[in-house]
Design a protein around this motif. Sequence first.
Motif, mmCIF file in Angstrom:
data_model
loop_
_atom_site.group_PDB
_atom_site.id
_atom_site.type_symbol
_atom_site.label_atom_id
_atom_site.label_comp_id
_atom_site.label_asym_id
_atom_site.label_seq_id
_atom_site.Cartn_x
_atom_site.Cartn_y
_atom_site.Cartn_z
ATOM 1 N N TRP A 24 -43.458 -5.476 9.835
ATOM 2 C CA TRP A 24 -44.262 -5.379 11.057
ATOM 3 C C TRP A 24 -45.614 -6.040 10.845
ATOM 4 C CZ3 TRP A 24 -48.691 -1.996 11.759
ATOM 5 C CH2 TRP A 24 -49.154 -1.936 13.081
ATOM 6 N N CYS A 25 -46.037 -6.847 11.804
ATOM 7 C CA CYS A 25 -47.359 -7.493 11.782
ATOM 8 C C CYS A 25 -48.405 -6.466 12.168
ATOM 9 C CB CYS A 25 -47.377 -8.668 12.756
ATOM 10 S SG CYS A 25 -49.038 -9.304 13.079
ATOM 11 N N SER A 26 -49.335 -6.186 11.251
ATOM 12 C CA SER A 26 -50.422 -5.234 11.526
ATOM 13 C C SER A 26 -51.676 -5.927 12.045
ATOM 14 C CB SER A 26 -50.779 -4.450 10.260
ATOM 15 O OG SER A 26 -51.362 -5.315 9.302
ATOM 16 N N CYS A 27 -51.757 -7.253 11.873
ATOM 17 C CA CYS A 27 -53.008 -7.963 12.203
ATOM 18 C C CYS A 27 -53.023 -8.473 13.641
ATOM 19 C CB CYS A 27 -53.219 -9.125 11.230
ATOM 20 S SG CYS A 27 -52.122 -10.539 11.500
ATOM 21 N N GLY A 28 -51.863 -8.652 14.238
ATOM 22 C CA GLY A 28 -51.768 -9.121 15.623
ATOM 23 C C GLY A 28 -51.766 -10.633 15.783
ATOM 24 N N LEU A 29 -51.867 -11.356 14.668
ATOM 25 C CA LEU A 29 -51.991 -12.825 14.751
ATOM 26 C C LEU A 29 -50.656 -13.559 14.691
ATOM 27 C CD1 LEU A 29 -55.067 -13.295 12.364
ATOM 28 C CD2 LEU A 29 -55.053 -13.368 14.867
ATOM 29 N N SER A 30 -49.607 -12.878 14.302
ATOM 30 C CA SER A 30 -48.310 -13.539 14.156
ATOM 31 C C SER A 30 -47.799 -14.110 15.475
ATOM 32 C CB SER A 30 -47.280 -12.540 13.614
ATOM 33 O OG SER A 30 -45.999 -13.124 13.592
ATOM 34 N N ALA A 31 -47.181 -15.282 15.396
ATOM 35 C CA ALA A 31 -46.520 -15.869 16.563
ATOM 36 C C ALA A 31 -45.098 -15.349 16.697
ATOM 37 C CB ALA A 31 -46.515 -17.390 16.432
ATOM 38 N N PHE A 35 -43.247 -9.073 14.303
ATOM 39 C CA PHE A 35 -43.104 -9.211 12.853
ATOM 40 C C PHE A 35 -44.080 -10.238 12.269
ATOM 41 C CE2 PHE A 35 -38.798 -7.880 14.383
ATOM 42 C CZ PHE A 35 -38.959 -6.560 14.004
ATOM 43 N N CYS A 36 -44.310 -10.100 10.986
ATOM 44 C CA CYS A 36 -45.271 -10.934 10.245
ATOM 45 C C CYS A 36 -44.736 -12.353 10.075
ATOM 46 C CB CYS A 36 -45.478 -10.294 8.870
ATOM 47 S SG CYS A 36 -46.506 -11.242 7.754
ATOM 48 N N ASP A 37 -45.606 -13.332 10.289
ATOM 49 C CA ASP A 37 -45.255 -14.731 9.986
ATOM 50 C C ASP A 37 -46.205 -15.346 8.962
ATOM 51 O OD1 ASP A 37 -47.592 -15.282 11.321
ATOM 52 O OD2 ASP A 37 -46.690 -16.629 12.800
ATOM 53 N N GLY A 38 -47.000 -14.484 8.310
ATOM 54 C CA GLY A 38 -47.923 -14.962 7.275
ATOM 55 C C GLY A 38 -49.322 -15.271 7.786
ATOM 56 N N SER A 39 -49.533 -15.160 9.083
ATOM 57 C CA SER A 39 -50.840 -15.512 9.665
ATOM 58 C C SER A 39 -51.966 -14.556 9.269
ATOM 59 C CB SER A 39 -50.747 -15.548 11.200
ATOM 60 O OG SER A 39 -49.826 -16.517 11.622
ATOM 61 N N HIS A 40 -51.625 -13.416 8.655
ATOM 62 C CA HIS A 40 -52.660 -12.448 8.248
ATOM 63 C C HIS A 40 -53.495 -12.945 7.079
ATOM 64 C CE1 HIS A 40 -49.140 -11.623 5.673
ATOM 65 N NE2 HIS A 40 -50.062 -11.445 4.750
ATOM 66 N N LYS A 41 -53.086 -14.026 6.448
ATOM 67 C CA LYS A 41 -53.773 -14.535 5.260
ATOM 68 C C LYS A 41 -55.278 -14.647 5.527
ATOM 69 C CE LYS A 41 -52.932 -17.821 1.616
ATOM 70 N NZ LYS A 41 -52.748 -19.211 1.321
ATOM 71 N N LEU A 45 -55.702 -7.811 5.994
ATOM 72 C CA LEU A 45 -54.640 -6.951 6.532
ATOM 73 C C LEU A 45 -53.297 -7.418 5.978
ATOM 74 C CD1 LEU A 45 -55.926 -6.861 10.212
ATOM 75 C CD2 LEU A 45 -56.046 -5.004 8.540
ATOM 76 N N GLU A 46 -52.379 -6.476 5.886
ATOM 77 C CA GLU A 46 -51.059 -6.763 5.309
ATOM 78 C C GLU A 46 -49.969 -6.253 6.244
ATOM 79 O OE1 GLU A 46 -50.351 -8.225 2.404
ATOM 80 O OE2 GLU A 46 -52.446 -8.498 1.790
ATOM 81 N N PRO A 47 -48.800 -6.882 6.200
ATOM 82 C CA PRO A 47 -47.690 -6.356 7.007
ATOM 83 C C PRO A 47 -47.192 -5.027 6.450
ATOM 84 C CG PRO A 47 -46.916 -8.106 5.566
ATOM 85 C CD PRO A 47 -48.419 -8.058 5.409
ATOM 86 N N MET A 48 -46.492 -4.271 7.259
ATOM 87 C CA MET A 48 -45.918 -2.990 6.839
ATOM 88 C C MET A 48 -44.405 -3.061 6.925
ATOM 89 S SD MET A 48 -46.438 0.797 8.469
ATOM 90 C CE MET A 48 -48.006 1.108 7.697
#
Length: 79
Positions: A24-31, A35-41, A45-48
């Motif tokens: 799950w994307c916790s940062c809200g930036l994923s496209a 789910f996480c696409d690595g945009s949290h870099k 923040l980290e995915p869960m």
Amino acid sequence: MTDPVIAQKAPFGVDVEEGKSYWWCSCGLSAEQPFCDGSHKGTGLEPMKYSAENSATIYFCGCKNTKGSPLCDGTHSKL
Ligand code: FES
Ligand code: FES
């Protein structure tokens, strides 16, 4: 640490499969919400990880303000 961005003020309903894991994307930036696409870099923040115990429709938080991560707890209605 950056505050998360609201991806949408509503949950994302996803049909998960028993035995599979989801990030799950916790940062809200994923496209690729929810789910996480690595945009949290660089955000701190980290995915869960969510491990599906059953095949079911799961409502993942889209506003990223839930207190019950990674699931929607209704907080989005107060934003
Ligand atoms: Fe949001 Fe990875 S892109 S947690
Ligand atoms: Fe975040 Fe419902 S979408 S609490």
